[in-house]
Design an enzyme around this catalytic site. Sequence first.
Site, mmCIF file in Angstrom:
data_model
loop_
_atom_site.group_PDB
_atom_site.id
_atom_site.type_symbol
_atom_site.label_atom_id
_atom_site.label_comp_id
_atom_site.label_asym_id
_atom_site.label_seq_id
_atom_site.Cartn_x
_atom_site.Cartn_y
_atom_site.Cartn_z
ATOM 1 N N ARG A 1 21.883 -37.201 -15.813
ATOM 2 C CA ARG A 1 22.394 -36.568 -16.656
ATOM 3 C C ARG A 1 22.538 -37.675 -18.303
ATOM 4 O O ARG A 1 21.724 -38.399 -18.211
ATOM 5 C CB ARG A 1 24.089 -36.931 -16.379
ATOM 6 C CG ARG A 1 24.155 -36.537 -15.219
ATOM 7 C CD ARG A 1 26.060 -37.181 -14.714
ATOM 8 N NE ARG A 1 25.931 -36.298 -13.411
ATOM 9 C CZ ARG A 1 25.728 -37.121 -11.902
ATOM 10 N NH1 ARG A 1 25.029 -37.956 -12.390
ATOM 11 N NH2 ARG A 1 26.043 -36.075 -11.000
ATOM 12 N N HIS B 1 16.683 -32.569 -13.397
ATOM 13 C CA HIS B 1 16.851 -33.116 -11.804
ATOM 14 C C HIS B 1 15.261 -32.967 -11.832
ATOM 15 O O HIS B 1 14.310 -32.434 -12.213
ATOM 16 C CB HIS B 1 16.756 -31.799 -10.896
ATOM 17 C CG HIS B 1 18.595 -30.984 -10.366
ATOM 18 N ND1 HIS B 1 19.619 -32.014 -11.199
ATOM 19 C CD2 HIS B 1 18.890 -29.971 -10.939
ATOM 20 C CE1 HIS B 1 20.529 -31.032 -11.357
ATOM 21 N NE2 HIS B 1 19.737 -29.953 -11.569
ATOM 22 N N HIS C 1 19.468 -28.148 -18.902
ATOM 23 C CA HIS C 1 20.169 -27.282 -18.461
ATOM 24 C C HIS C 1 22.358 -28.172 -18.896
ATOM 25 O O HIS C 1 22.247 -29.679 -18.886
ATOM 26 C CB HIS C 1 20.146 -26.839 -17.558
ATOM 27 C CG HIS C 1 20.258 -27.566 -16.220
ATOM 28 N ND1 HIS C 1 19.404 -28.183 -15.680
ATOM 29 C CD2 HIS C 1 21.414 -27.083 -15.155
ATOM 30 C CE1 HIS C 1 20.018 -28.647 -14.605
ATOM 31 N NE2 HIS C 1 20.628 -28.162 -14.529
ATOM 32 N N GLU D 1 17.189 -24.942 -8.467
ATOM 33 C CA GLU D 1 17.695 -24.190 -8.298
ATOM 34 C C GLU D 1 18.133 -22.817 -8.998
ATOM 35 O O GLU D 1 17.254 -22.447 -10.104
ATOM 36 C CB GLU D 1 18.933 -24.907 -8.261
ATOM 37 C CG GLU D 1 18.928 -25.508 -10.019
ATOM 38 C CD GLU D 1 20.560 -26.287 -9.986
ATOM 39 O OE1 GLU D 1 20.878 -27.712 -9.797
ATOM 40 O OE2 GLU D 1 21.327 -26.456 -11.201
ATOM 41 N N GLN E 1 22.131 -32.649 -18.587
ATOM 42 C CA GLN E 1 21.484 -32.787 -16.741
ATOM 43 C C GLN E 1 19.771 -32.295 -16.888
ATOM 44 O O GLN E 1 19.288 -31.353 -17.443
ATOM 45 C CB GLN E 1 21.908 -32.954 -15.370
ATOM 46 C CG GLN E 1 22.618 -31.222 -14.650
ATOM 47 C CD GLN E 1 23.843 -31.695 -13.895
ATOM 48 O OE1 GLN E 1 23.239 -31.235 -13.032
ATOM 49 N NE2 GLN E 1 24.787 -31.567 -14.766
#
Length: 402
Positions: free
Chosen positions: A283, A104, A264, A139, A102
Amino acid sequence: MKRIATLKNPILNYRWGSKTFIPKLIGLSGSRIQPMAEIWMGAHPKACSRVVSGPGKKEISLIELIQKAPQRILGKEVQEGFVGRLPFLFKILAVGQPLSIQAHPNQKQARQGYARENKLKIGLEDRERNYPDDHHKPEIICSLGSFWTLIGFRPWSETIGLLKKYGFKKLAKEFGSEHSRSEPRARRSFFKYLIHLEKEQQRALVHKAVVQAASLKDRERTAQWVMKLARMYPDDIMAVAPLFLNLVHLKAGEAVYVAPGELHAYLKGNAVELMANSDNSLRGGLTPKHVDASELLKIVSFAGRPIQVLRPKAGKTREKIYSTPAEEFQLSAIQVQSERPFVGYTENRVALLICLRGDARITTGANRTAIFLSRGRAVVIPAEVGRYRIQGRAHIYKATIP
């Protein structure tokens, strides 16, 4: 609210979770426990923490508490900078099986995607919804033991070498020549080719990789992970992702930063995760969930980078801080020793703490009533608390704003 309060945090059950780590962390036992994947600590509408405080142990959602007193809870700068919203989401992850490949979106992509899907009247709970909110999602993932992940593209020459080794000489020749133009362009062409293959073609290529991996598995981790992923997803070409994504092993206390657009997949292990307060994930495979290949190609960054394993550095109050470029969050580790209490300061910024080992008690200057923090328990420290003191013997992770 000038006092520290206990948090009751939602637990998310996904099939990739573990039946042991989170149950043990929160003190559950029994034979009927379902896989527990994530503990969410924060103020996200999908799964919001509840704040327990006062003599009557009254409960209120963290979202509602912030709405009632945003400046007192968040702090003036945070309230103004993030429009009265807690900017981060704090998690405990128990990865028993690999998560999906996936990426982001960045902030611009998230806002545009969210507005577009709203205009198309795609429901927020719709399976084909890509953007459930309009925020980006950088993140940091910090290992609590041994943690395996795929993150970011390998150097192109390394990928070409692995393609040849694993039986893809034709693909290596076809896409290897694109290196002379630009590595990002070569990676994009290669990834686009893979993700648009028909299922029969994917299965054939995965099988070819497994045959080669079988002869290499005793000496190469890459081969071992290709075989593991192929056993779970024999007709998904992303099972060969270890050939083109960096395979990273984190030891306890080590972390990596995942930037928006970085492809990742978390493979195995337990970790603390801290991110911008978003649930936007697009995804690419290794999942029964919705895959929008065309949209994923728009947001992925094909510029590879050396993977930097992050280790915390001592801050001014003995907490060890993980440095990232994120504006929304800062992760730190606090080791409390019985002979040496920890004294911290909110610096007019809200903080969430979770204890992963040991026992401690927290007090503030304004309220001498102690809040007990044992294994698996979490607290919120409002910005207006100011100074606080932790006594005991415990290992704690803290989320706040830099």
